[in-house]
Design a protein around this motif. Sequence first.
Motif, short mmCIF file in Angstrom:
data_model
loop_
_atom_site.label_atom_id
_atom_site.label_comp_id
_atom_site.label_asym_id
_atom_site.label_seq_id
_atom_site.Cartn_x
_atom_site.Cartn_y
_atom_site.Cartn_z
N PRO A 236 -11.55 -1.82 -1.65
CA PRO A 236 -10.05 -1.89 -1.98
C PRO A 236 -9.92 -1.63 -3.73
O PRO A 236 -10.87 -2.17 -4.51
CB PRO A 236 -10.00 -3.28 -1.55
CG PRO A 236 -10.35 -3.52 -0.83
CD PRO A 236 -11.65 -2.92 -1.53
N LEU B 161 -4.31 3.70 3.21
CA LEU B 161 -3.76 3.14 4.59
C LEU B 161 -3.82 2.12 4.99
O LEU B 161 -3.42 1.24 5.30
CB LEU B 161 -2.20 3.14 5.22
CG LEU B 161 -1.45 3.85 4.00
CD1 LEU B 161 -0.32 4.50 4.73
CD2 LEU B 161 -0.34 3.07 2.74
N SER C 87 -7.33 -0.16 6.91
CA SER C 87 -8.52 -1.09 6.70
C SER C 87 -9.11 -2.00 7.23
O SER C 87 -10.37 -1.85 7.45
CB SER C 87 -7.71 -2.83 6.35
OG SER C 87 -7.39 -3.04 7.18
N GLY D 61 -4.53 -1.44 -4.99
CA GLY D 61 -3.61 -1.48 -3.64
C GLY D 61 -3.81 -0.59 -2.12
O GLY D 61 -3.27 -0.60 -1.69
N VAL D 62 -5.11 0.26 -2.82
CA VAL D 62 -5.28 0.90 -1.22
C VAL D 62 -7.01 0.95 -0.50
O VAL D 62 -7.46 0.13 -1.62
CB VAL D 62 -4.79 2.29 -2.60
CG1 VAL D 62 -3.56 2.80 -1.96
CG2 VAL D 62 -5.69 3.06 -2.71
N ARG E 35 0.76 -1.39 0.01
CA ARG E 35 0.17 0.05 -0.12
C ARG E 35 0.78 1.02 -0.26
O ARG E 35 0.46 1.58 -0.59
CB ARG E 35 -0.84 0.28 1.35
CG ARG E 35 -2.43 -1.24 1.30
CD ARG E 35 -3.00 -0.77 2.29
NE ARG E 35 -4.42 -2.04 2.50
CZ ARG E 35 -4.36 -2.55 2.83
NH1 ARG E 35 -4.32 -1.66 4.18
NH2 ARG E 35 -5.98 -3.80 3.29
#
Length: 559
Positions: free
Chosen positions: A132, A57, A59, A135-136, A3
């Motif tokens: 998502p 970044l 989650s 990748g983030v 990330r």
Amino acid sequence: MSRLLAWPFLLSLLAGLGSLGLARQLWRVRDRPGARWFFVTLVGQTLFCLAYAGALLVSGETLRYGLEVLAVVSLHWIGVPFLGFALEYTGRSNLVDTWYFRSLFAFPLAATVLLPFTAGHGLFWTDFALDPAFGVVGATYTTEPLLFVTVLGGTGGASIGALLLLETFLDYGPLYRTEAIAVALSPLPPALGIFAWLFQFGPVPELNLTAVLFIPHVLLDGYAFVRSDMFEFHPATRRAAERSALDDLPSPVFVVDEQGRIVETNGRARAVLSNGEDPVTRPVEDVLGVSVSLTDDQRLGLRHDGQHRTYRLRPAPLTDSGDNLVGYTLVLQDITDEVRREQRLEVLNRVLRHNLRNDMTVVKGHLGVAMDADDATRRDDALRTADDKAEELIATSEKARNVAEILRNVAGDPIAVDVYDLCADVTESARDSAPGATVHVEGDSPARVETDPDVLAAVVRNLVENAVSHGGDAPTVTVTVERRAPDLVCVTVADDGPGIPDVELETLQSGTETDLQHGSGLGLWVVRWGAELLGREVSFETGADGTTATVCVPDQGGD
């Protein structure tokens, strides 16, 4: 770790750090017009970019939700401060203090207060979910009407600010051109990102690309701040100079459009109008009450502070950058003193050329008769007539000398004087010179003002002398002193004579003499000129039962 290397995070972080660097740079010149407002804008921009970069970044739903709220709240604090910057930078700082501008803060304040609790009331968005992408950690939600209102309200302020900067580029040319273009264009990329996020269009609706699109914004602002020294030279200086140049002009100035409607005035013009009404948008002819030429010089007679003033109007065309006629500048030059000097020269020239010549001809003629007369009675009559005319000549020359002294000595400071006592002294002198006349003073006593006593005495003396000399064998003259306001005393001289001839009054009112139309002497001219020097005009009412002349004396002492 992946990330941290994803492009949405890296570009958002880069935009935030760049904004922070600009804010630090701007803080060094925070005393310049608009700099503090732009600093607030950059703080909001920095918080938005860094908060959103951090959100990408995370989650965990609760923390991710909190960072999204922080980012959106910060986004609301960009547009309105940017408008404040544009207003001050372009020389319109007076608008910052108006309720119009302050009311715009309702949008970011509403977001700041209500957004943190939107999960409970759903006024800004609903159905928040993590999504998502690239990748983030992105997020999706359904935007509600209040979010549109608050975001677009702030964005509207930024749009107005951009237009003001572009207007500066068009008006002021190369001195501010690069800076204005750079800063005016800088809101466009993030504005596209805001609209894509609000209306959820584009290839990645789960990402708010506004942070990424702040990178060109930072680059353009950096160019303006660092390379072009945006706050070293700013249009507020030039705009203030233009406004000051107009207001500091000693002459009244009206700026009108092609139809003669007023679009701007200076302070002196508003003082001349002195009625307290805003003349903007009104035809200049209606405001001044006279016919006005927009193309030729002309003389205008206007009343100001109770006096008739004469102005020379000089029009000049106004053109835009394309040489298109857009209006006229009308400058009024006060030529009252010049006109009065012309009048005095005309009158004195007439006295020397007409009255003195005629009277000397009479004296010479009667002296000739006396020299040739065989009869003592005829000789005595001729000598008596010559003597009377000589006395009149002496009186006229003395009056001319008094006129010169009055006009020369008016520059002195006002002196406190009791108008009633002054009038009493003048009337006593008149009674001594005309034993058959009845002259008395009545009215308010004391009646003190600060004025020029020599000029006032000359005015009253000539009014009384004129009333006595034209009142027959036993004239009655009444001098009334009346205080009509705390700073105004009026003197009225009334007689029971035949009245001043119309030709005398017409000549006096027109202010000029000709060979065919002129007065009989200097007395009434002394009255008119003296009244003007005292700050007012003399008025006459005449009829079969006599003449009433009134002159008011304003208190020239001030507070």
